[in-house]
Structure formats: C-alpha cells, structure tokens
Write an enzyme that holds these catalytic residues in place. Structure first.
Site, PDB file in Angstrom:
ATOM      1  N   HIS A  11       0.864  -1.186   0.000  1.00 53.38           N
ATOM      2  CA  HIS A  11       0.000   0.000   0.000  1.00 53.38           C
ATOM      3  C   HIS A  11       0.894   1.227   0.000  1.00 53.38           C
ATOM      4  O   HIS A  11       2.081   1.155   0.342  1.00 53.38           O
ATOM      5  CB  HIS A  11      -0.940   0.017   1.216  1.00 53.38           C
ATOM      6  CG  HIS A  11      -0.216   0.033   2.540  1.00 53.38           C
ATOM      7  ND1 HIS A  11       0.426   1.154   3.043  1.00 53.38           N
ATOM      8  CD2 HIS A  11      -0.014  -0.936   3.468  1.00 53.38           C
ATOM      9  CE1 HIS A  11       0.969   0.876   4.209  1.00 53.38           C
ATOM     10  NE2 HIS A  11       0.728  -0.390   4.493  1.00 53.38           N
ATOM     11  N   ASP A  64      -0.696 -19.491  13.187  1.00 52.27           N
ATOM     12  CA  ASP A  64       0.559 -19.971  13.755  1.00 52.27           C
ATOM     13  C   ASP A  64       0.664 -19.559  15.222  1.00 52.27           C
ATOM     14  O   ASP A  64       0.675 -18.375  15.554  1.00 52.27           O
ATOM     15  CB  ASP A  64       1.733 -19.386  12.959  1.00 52.27           C
ATOM     16  CG  ASP A  64       3.035 -20.117  13.228  1.00 52.27           C
ATOM     17  OD1 ASP A  64       3.537 -20.023  14.352  1.00 52.27           O
ATOM     18  OD2 ASP A  64       3.537 -20.778  12.301  1.00 52.27           O
ATOM     19  N   SER A  91       3.366  -4.777   7.148  1.00 49.55           N
ATOM     20  CA  SER A  91       2.859  -4.486   5.807  1.00 49.55           C
ATOM     21  C   SER A  91       3.932  -4.788   4.766  1.00 49.55           C
ATOM     22  O   SER A  91       5.054  -4.294   4.867  1.00 49.55           O
ATOM     23  CB  SER A  91       2.447  -3.019   5.700  1.00 49.55           C
ATOM     24  OG  SER A  91       1.342  -2.745   6.507  1.00 49.55           O
TER      25      SER A  91
END
Length: 456
Positions: A276, A403, A418
C-alpha cells in the site's frame, strides 16, 4: 367472481415479477464475480471461480483465440516461420468443468504481463461462461503468461521519503505583534497542497519556505502550488508575529520516514514493498514524492496487538551511508518501488518464488514471511476470503494468523508487517497490507500481480 379473477391475476403478476427480479439479481451477482479478464499460466488450468455447489452450475468454454492488436508484423512473420508444430502446441487442448486448460509453447506466445497488451508476444483467449450451459454470463479475456520468478522479501526496511515540494498539512491562526489573531494562509492554502515555488525560487525543504517568508518584510509572497494534480498561482501576505518573525500561519513538512517490510525483488534488482502507499498522517493522502532512500533496519521489540489496539514492530533504522540498501523511486496506492543497491549480495539471502496470479489463489492454508526476531521465518495463516473482482485493491485477500508461535509473539498482524509476502502452494501470491483493528489475528492482503502490474 370477477374480483377473484383479478386478484389472482394480480398475485400471479407479482409472483412472476418477483421471480424475474430474483433471477436477474442472481445473474448479475454471478456476472460480478467473474472478472472481465484474467492472467493464467501457460501450462495451467483456469481455476474454478465459485465454491461448491455453485461451481456445478457454471461452465466455461474457450470461444477461440483473440489476436493481440499490438502484435507487430515481424512477430507474426516469426510465428509463421515456426511452423505448424508451434501453432498446435499453443492451441486449447481441453475444456474444464469451470474453466479451460490452456497450453502455450515456451516461445513467443507466452508472456508475463497482465491481459492489457503490455508485453510483446502476449496471447489472448476468450472464455465464455454460462449458467447451466445455456444462459450466457460473461465473456472473459484470458492472457496466457509464462511463469515470472522473483525473490521474496520478508525483511524489515527503513524508508526515508522526500515530498515533491513542501507539503501543507494544515493552517492555523497566529498572534500578530499588533495584537490581532489572524491566519494569512487560511483562505489561500489547503491541507494536501504542495508548495513548489516561492517568489520564483524552487522549494525542496520547509526551511527554504520559512526563510522566504521571513525575508518578505510583510510584502506579498507569490507561490506556485500543486493541488489535486494541477498547478495554481497564488499569494500570501505574511504578518509579523509576537516573536518578531514574519509568518503565514501554515504547518508544513518536506519528508517522512518509517519501517515496513520488503515484499519482492526481481532479477534486475527492482523492488516492491508494503503493498500500500505511504500516506501523510495528517492529510491521509498518498504522498507525492521526489525520491527517497531505503535503509537497513532491525526489529528491536514487539508491541502485541489487542482488540481495538493494533500492535507494532518497534525497530531501529540505520540512517548512515553504509546502511543504504537502495533508492525509492515511486510511491503509489499499491506500494513503494525502486532499485536495490548491491542486489547480488542480497539475493543470496532470499529465496526465489514463482508468481501466482489471482485466478489460482484459493481459500485455505498459506504462509507469510516476516522478521520478528533476528531472521526471516515462515508463519502459518489461513486465507478466509479471496476477492478476485471489485472492491479495494489492497484488500483482495482476507487472512487469519493460525501460527501459535506468531500469535504468542505479536498477537497476530501488527504495524510494520505491511509488505510481508504471502506464499501458497510454493508460489508468491500477495503481500499483507492491513490488520483488523477489532481482531488482530485477521488482516488483508493485496494480490502480488497488482503490485507487479504497477511495477511493470
């Protein structure tokens, strides 16, 4: 009797109208779930677009080849010289239940581009999708592509970006020496403006703007401003404040920095990260940049995510010449892009993966690559939803961390992750982009082809 007959006719009309509207709604919904175009591997099968049992109602059939309008005569001539063997190898050989198997030769017919005519040699097919084999739904343009290999990241990076001009983040009133409360820039500048020039002088830093205002002596300062992609000419008259300095009552900045995760590097050393764009914290808009620098960074601690309070990776960015690892050239809604320095040394520390296009991404088990401690590791996630059409491009994948080791360390997805690559079936399918604020175990991802498409 006549009234009863009219009533029955009225009810029947309503029933028929309701059935027609319902049928149209279903047809429209199915069409919206089928993309207008798709990229498929040259050796692969067009995957099923709908879950069971809907997939049993939808069938796809290759309608024929759609020539690339941009194909040159030279390309056509070379394909003719290749003979019938190549032509036969490129033909559609089998129709699937909900798609079609398409094969292409390893030569010019294959392409690594999206179905938009970007790459020379692209080969296109039209696939007609129908409901129950009779009701037309949509004709899809499929682009046959050869596998594209990239190096997957997962390592933390420090980013320093310079804005393309001096960014206005807001205006404010100031106390003039005369005792008045005024805001000279309030009616002139807006948050999100980029001040390019002041009195004919190109600006790169906020200090240069402050200097220009300070030397104005209270006279009008001519500004060149970029607003929503357009250049505007305007002026502001600074006032003398209580400290004896001329000011315009405007808050500005000319750079930003932060920590994120490297997503991929191709064989030419071109990288993509974050998944992004980097937005200004005050204006919320994607920063227009004039370049930047990529630095090595280390994660030193983790703030665990909780419901309503996203966590973060706290790190150290090594802002020194010896720790520069690349240059940042572009910042757009799909991520940041640029070139890695000394890529041959970095490549030894990363694994290569084949890129998978969105049509082959499915719900189910996957992994993300990220660095929480000293090294990059793979952690298990579950893809809960795959949004192949419409919506926010940065939220095409919905995933959940399963996990236990990662949950114990971070509570799920945290800021700084990110750009973490998403791997499924041994292929790179996307990157993590956002976290669910109310459920840090869940987050969003972008399809890797959308990041690569921008980079190309």
């Amino acid at each position: 009797m006549n009234i009863r007959r009219k009533y029955r006719c009225f009810v029947c009309c309503l029933l028929v109208s309701g059935i027609c509207l319902l049928g149209f709604a279903v047809w429209h919904l199915l069409c919206s779930r089928i993309p207008d175009r798709m990229t498929v591997s040259g050796y692969g099968e067009v995957p099923e677009l709908f879950p069971e049992p809907v997939d049993q109602w939808i069938s796809g059939e290759v309608a024929g080849e759609k020539p690339d309008r941009k194909k040159t005569d030279a390309t056509t001539a070379r394909k003719s010289e290749a003979g019938d063997d190549q032509t036969q190898a490129e033909q559609v050989v089998k129709n699937g239940k909900n798609g079609a198997v398409v094969e292409a030769a390893a030569g010019e017919a294959a392409s690594d581009g999206y179905a938009d005519g970007k790459s020379a040699g692209d080969k296109f097919y039209e696939i007609e999708y129908t409901l129950f084999g009779k009701i037309p739904l949509k004709t899809v343009q499929a682009c046959v592509a050869t596998p594209k290999m990239v190096y997957a990241g997962g390592t933390p990076i420090g980013m320093y970006l310079r804005t393309a001009g001096v960014l206005v983040v807001g205006t404010d009133a100031i106390h003039a020496k005369s005792g008045e409360l005024c805001c000279p820039a309030g009616a002139v500048l807006q948050a999100g403006d980029y001040i390019k020039m002041a009195d004919g002088r190109a600006l790169e830093t906020k200090e240069e703007l402050i200097e220009c205002l300070g030397k104005s002596g209270g006279k009008s300062v001519q500004l060149q401003v970029e607003r929503d992609g357009e250049l505007l000419e305007c002026s502001v008259v600074p006032v003398l404040d209580e400290s004896g300095a001329y000011r315009a009552g405007v808050w500005v900045r000319n750079d930003t920095q932060g920590i994120g995760t490297l997503t991929y590097v191709d064989e030419e050393g071109q990288f993509g990260a974050l998944g992004h764009g980097i937005s200004d914290i005050d204006t919320g808009t994607i920063l227009a940049i004039d370049g930047g620098t990529l630095y090595d960074a280390d994660v030193v601690s983790v703030v665990r995510g909780q419901e309503g309070a996203p966590g973060e990776l706290a790190g150290v960015i090594h802002y020194s010449e010896g720790y520069k690892i690349g240059v940042i050239e572009e910042n757009n809604p799909n991520g940041i892009y640029g070139t890695i320095s000394g890529f041959s040394l970095l490549a030894d520390k990363m694994d290569q993966y084949e890129v998978a296009y969105r049509q082959s991404v499915t719900t189910g088990p996957a992994q993300i690559l990220c660095t929480i401690g000293e090294r990059c590791e793979a952690y298990d996630v579950e893809l809960k939803e795959v949004r192949r059409t419409g919506g926010d491009i940065n939220k095409g994948i919905v995933l959940e961390v399963t996990d236990e080791a990662l949950l114990a360390k971070t509570g799920g997805i945290v800021q700084g992750m990110s750009g973490s690559p998403i791997i499924q079936g041994g292929k790179l399918i996307g990157a993590v982009t956002h976290v669910f604020v109310n459920d840090p175990k869940k987050g969003y991802g972008i399809f890797i082809e959308d990041m690569l498409k921008t980079d190309d």
